[in-house]
Structures are given as structure tokens and as C-alpha cells.
Design an enzyme around this catalytic site. Structure first.
Site, PDB file in Angstrom:
ATOM      1  CG  ASN A   1      -1.809   1.276   1.197  1.00 35.93           C
ATOM      2  OD1 ASN A   1      -2.851   1.573   0.454  1.00 35.93           O
ATOM      3  ND2 ASN A   1      -0.916   2.136   2.347  1.00 35.93           N
ATOM      4  CD  GLU A   2      -1.434   5.710   0.132  1.00 34.37           C
ATOM      5  OE1 GLU A   2      -0.854   6.274   1.416  1.00 34.37           O
ATOM      6  OE2 GLU A   2      -2.917   6.467   0.436  1.00 34.37           O
ATOM      7  CB  THR A   3       5.207   1.144  -2.736  1.00 38.88           C
ATOM      8  OG1 THR A   3       5.245   1.700  -4.004  1.00 38.88           O
ATOM      9  CG2 THR A   3       4.182  -0.278  -2.011  1.00 38.88           C
TER      10      THR A   3
END
Length: 523
Positions: free
Chosen positions: A195-197
Site C-alpha cells: 500500500n502506497e509504497t
């Protein structure tokens, strides 16, 4: 879109008042199929929205340990490792039992008739315990964390030892397959690669204190996706789960962004190109869906529309913001357009599709988090209804609204998925429709492969004060004779049957209330 000359011909047929708006509906001009998965939500109760898919994602999933169901809040809440996600947020039981949270989530989704999109951690470490705040001195590697591995060399087990130093993610996928079968057999269909790296450094400094890099993302994607597909070859992989514009462009100023953007232009271009290389190397796709998040940066009256302000300026900005998804003639007020040369429009959906077609054709598109603010105000409902129409028209594969389902968020979903309280839905095939005034109105039309002879038309009146006199013209081989009109407006988020009407050969007129969504079901 149809040309202005069409409208001139329509207007010549009679005298049009200032409030007249002409709409042209062309059912024979098929745009393409509408994916049922665009009507999705994240980890909330769908109530009566008749949504199609739920995602289990967000910052908590980056540090989620499936063996003991512990997760870490990161910077969202004091770097805390605890039981909150399982026991409090989702209100599940048996939170110390391996896989329990995910198993209950999928079971609940299936009970609702929904498919599931599950996030799999990729950053490197997951929470080892539920003992509260993790200090700077306890950042990974330390006893507060378990390292993750994408592949287990030994046999899988459904009851891994919580004292083992490593958490295996392919064993996690095996747990889901053993409990629910493969994706093709009705199990979990979709997997998000973390997620949202790009902002791990900010959201999860105890796990990933350094900035994420371009090649790091390619290598981790290759390792995790390969092993997910070894366990379930029929699953679909979503990545790179970007949080927004700066990640699309530079992976949030990644250390290697300047060098690689000199060749590729943006991070998304680079990522898609490397996913094509990986397919050539592995002889199969490791990425099926390009997954993005979109929280508009558009402002009205100096306030971002996601701040839920309902002053007239904010309402107007919110109602116009969906145009940034497609309109070459619209430039929103935001730092994104201010930073672009000569204030260019964003045109997000065509822009992304162009990159996919250039670098990795056949890749689908998803938005697993989006929100236009003011979900308990009609402007929020209209903006979301507009966005859902655009997702269908532009061939988005999957979309899941992020946040609590407030009154008008529910109305936006229901106008497409349960407008009559009997789970009747908008059609599955997008067809051509147009309005002469995209500032005041939006229009979307669909037919359905299973219901020939029915046409659905969603029309939005974005005018804050005035009703608009809609003049609807059909250009079709079939003759539509009657319609039912359903709608919600500023007075109520409840969708009601407003009128049963007749269509006079190829046209009808209808008064569209201010700040309203109207669905015409034409027969």
C-alpha cells in the site's frame, strides 16, 4: 462527444430558453463494457448499496502479520503495534488465531455477495506483537518485528508457529486457497502488492526508514507476485498501489528518480515497462492491474475539496473536480496544475491509458482508494456519481471508495446499483451520450447484454440554484417509448421514483432540480 452543429440543428427545431440543456443519447454507439467491479468499497459494511467488491487495505496492512493478526499503525497512530485492526476496526473474534482476520473478512464479503481484494505486505517486516508503541530504538530489525519472506522452501502449514522468526507470504496465500479455493473456483480473486509504497519512509519509518527506490519496487514486485501466482495461478495481481500524483511522477522523489525519469519520463512509465520485461522473463503476467489512489487536490475558496467544506466555492470546485479525470478543456485550481507547464489539464484517465498502451498493453486500471469529500452533502454524492459514470465510460476495471459510507456516498452507489430498492442496476455496456454544457451537467448512458430493450441514462444537474430544462434526444435504431425517473437531490439522499413518463418518438423533456442526480430507465 458530438459536435456543436448537432445542437444547432436541435435548437433550430424550436426556441430554447436560457435554462434549456440539450442531451443526445446514442445507444447504438457502443463505447465498451462496464466492469461490475468499479462499484466497490473498502472495509466497511455495504448496507444496501449492492456493491460488488471489498478491499482490505490501507496503511495498517503494510505491517500486518497474518500469523497473529497484529498490525502496526505507523505514523497514523504513534507507531503502535496492536490488535486494533482485527478486534476494534473490523470487530472480529479469535484475533490470535492464524489468518483469522482475513478469513472472517472474506467470509463476510461472501455473505454480502462481494468479491475480495486482499493486501499482501511487501515492505520487509510485519508486527511481531501487540504490545503498543514501537520506539525509534526498536525499529526493524528488532524483536518487535518479524521479517517477511515471499517464498517458503518447506511445506506449508495452516497453523504456523507464532514464535518463528519469519512470516511467509506464499504460505498466507496458501491459507486463503485452502480455506476458500482458488480465484477461479470462487476464492479470493484479487491481491494488492502492499500500500502506497512511495511513502513507506513517512508512514512506516520503523519498518522502512529509507526512501523507496524504483528498482526496489521492481524486485519486490517480481518476488511477491511470482510466489502468489505459484500458489494461485488464477489470481489477479494489483500494483504498485500509488497514493497520488507525486508517486505517479517520481515515486515521491525516489533517489533514482532523476536518472530513470531521464529515460522513461515518469515512475509509472518505468514501472509499466519493467512489468512487460518481467512477463517476458517469466512467460506470464506478474501484473494484471495498475492500481492507483486518487484524492483530488482541487481547491475552492482556498480549501481542498476533500476537507468537506460546503461553502459555495468548495461545492463548485467539488462538482467540477471529476472533469480532471477526462476533460481537455478544464484546469483545476491545485498545486498539480500550477506546477505543470502553462497550467495544463490533468486528464488523468486518458493519461494513464496512454502510458499503459505505450508500455504494457492489456494492463487493466484500478483506483482502490478515492474520495471527493463531503459524503454527507449532496455535492459529495454528485461528485462520486460523476466519477462512477466516468469509471464505466473509460473502462476502469475496479474501484473501491475509501472511507465511511455516509448518506450521499451511499446514494451515489445506489443510483447505479440499487435505485429501486430491489438491487436493480445500471447497464453493463457503456454507450454514447453527450451534453452541450459539461459545466452544469454530466450524462452517462448504458444498455445491458442481459436486458435488451432497456436503456439507462444518469444525468447530473450541478447548478447550485437553478433547475435546468433537459431536452433529451435519442438517436437509435430502437424506439424507446416510456421511462421511469429515479433520483436524489439536495433535499434528500433517499433515491425515489419521481416520475413515470412517455417518450415522444425520439425525444422527451424533463426538469432537472438543482443539485440533483436523475436516472432514467427507458424501455
Amino acid at each position: 462527444m458530438f459536435k456543436r452543429t448537432v445542437f444547432l440543428l436541435l435548437l433550430c427545431a424550436g426556441v430554447a430558453s436560457a435554462a434549456d440543456i440539450n442531451f443526445l443519447i446514442m445507444p447504438d454507439e457502443v463505447i465498451g463494457p462496464i466492469s461490475p467491479y468499479i462499484y466497490g468499497i473498502n472495509d466497511k459494511d455495504p448496507v444496501d448499496t449492492h456493491t460488488t467488491v471489498r478491499r482490505l487495505g490501507g496503511n495498517r496492512m503494510t505491517g500486518y502479520n497474518w500469523v497473529n493478526n497484529a498490525s502496526n499503525a505507523g505514523s497514523d497512530w504513534h507507531q503502535t503495534s496492536d490488535d486494533w485492526m482485527c478486534a476494534q476496526n473490523l470487530r472480529y473474534t479469535d484475533c490470535d488465531k492464524p489468518g483469522s482476520m482475513i478469513k472472517q473478512f472474506v467470509e463476510q464479503s461472501q455473505k454480502f455477495g462481494l468479491d475480495s481484494l486482499i493486501t499482501v505486505p511487501m515492505a520487509g517486516y510485519v508486527a511481531a506483537d501487540k504490545l503498543g508503541e514501537v520506539s525509534e530504538a526498536e525499529k526493524a530489525p528488532s524483536k518487535r518485528w518479524k521479517s517477511i519472506a515471499f517464498h517458503k522452501k518447506g511445506k506449508f502449514t495452516l497453523t504456523p508457529n507464532p514464535n518463528d522468526p519469519v512470516v511467509y507470504e506464499d504460505e498466507f496465500i496458501n491459507y486463503l486457497v485452502q480455506n476458500f479455493k482458488t480465484a477461479a473456483e470462487g476464492g479470493v480473486k484479487f491481491y494488492d502488492l502492499d500500500n502506497e509504497t512511495a511513502i513507506w519512509q513517512g508512514t512506516h519509518p520503523r519498518i522502512h526508514p529509507k526512501k523507496t527506490e524504483y528498482w526496489e519496487m521492481v524486485n519486490k514486485t517480481e518476488g511477491l507476485a511470482t510466489n502468489i501466482l505459484l500458489v494461485d495461478p488464477t489470481a489477479m495481481i494489483f500494483g504498485p498501489v500509488c497514493y497520488g500524483w507525486s508517486e505517479f511522477m517520481t515515486l515521491q522523489d525516489a533517489p533514482d528518480s532523476k536518472e530513470l525519469n531521464a529515460t522513461f519520463g515518469t515512475y509509472l512509465d518505468f514501472y509499466l515497462e519493467q512489468m512487460k520485461v518481467l512477463e517476458q522473463r517469466h512467460k506470464k503476467r506478474l501484473l494484471h492491474v495498475l492500481d492507483l489512489h486518487w484524492y483530488p487536490e482541487a481547491q475552492g475558496g482556498g480549501k481542498r475539496i476533500t476537507e468537506n467544506d460546503i461553502s459555495p466555492d468548495s461545492i463548485e470546485a467539488r462538482l467540477q473536480a471529476p472533469r480532471s479525470l477526462w476533460d481537455p478543456g478544464y484546469v483545476e485550481k491545485s498545486w498539480i496544475t500550477q506546477a505543470s507547464p502553462m497550467g495544463k489539464p490533468i486528464q488523468l484517465l486518458p493519461w494513464i491509458k496512454e502510458k499503459i498502451d505505450k508500455h504494457y498493453p492489456g494492463t487493466k486500471m484500478s483506483f482502490t482508494e478515492y474520495d471527493y469529500g463531503a459524503g454527507d452533502h449532496v455535492s459529495g454524492g454528485l461528485a462520486q456519481a460523476d466519477v462512477l459514470g466516468l469509471f464505466g465510460k473509460f473502462g476502469v476495471f475496479l474501484a473501491t471508495y475509501w472511507g465511511d459510507l455516509k448518506t450521499y456516498n451511499k446514494a451515489a452507489l445506489k443510483i447505479y446499483r440499487n435505485y429501486d430498492g430491489k438491487n436493480s442496476s445500471f447497464g453493463d455496456t457503456s454507450v454514447s451520450s453527450a451534453t452541450e454544457d459539461v459545466i452544469q451537467t454530466s450524462v452517462y448512458a448504458a444498455t445491458d447484454s442481459k436486458n435488451p430493450g432497456t436503456l439507462w441514462v444518469v444525468v447530473l444537474n450541478k447548478n447550485q440554484k437553478d433547475s435546468l430544462h433537459g431536452k433529451f434526444k435519442f438517436k437509435a435504431t430502437e424506439t424507446y417509448k416510456t421511462y421511469e425517473a429515479y433520483g436524489f437531490d439536495s433535499k434528500s439522499a433517499d433515491i425515489k421514483l419521481v416520475k413515470n413518463g412517455n417518450i415522444d418518438k425520439d425525444h422527451f423533456d424533463y426538469s432537472l432540480p438543482p443539485l440533483s442526480a436523475t436516472l432514467f430507465v427507458c424501455h
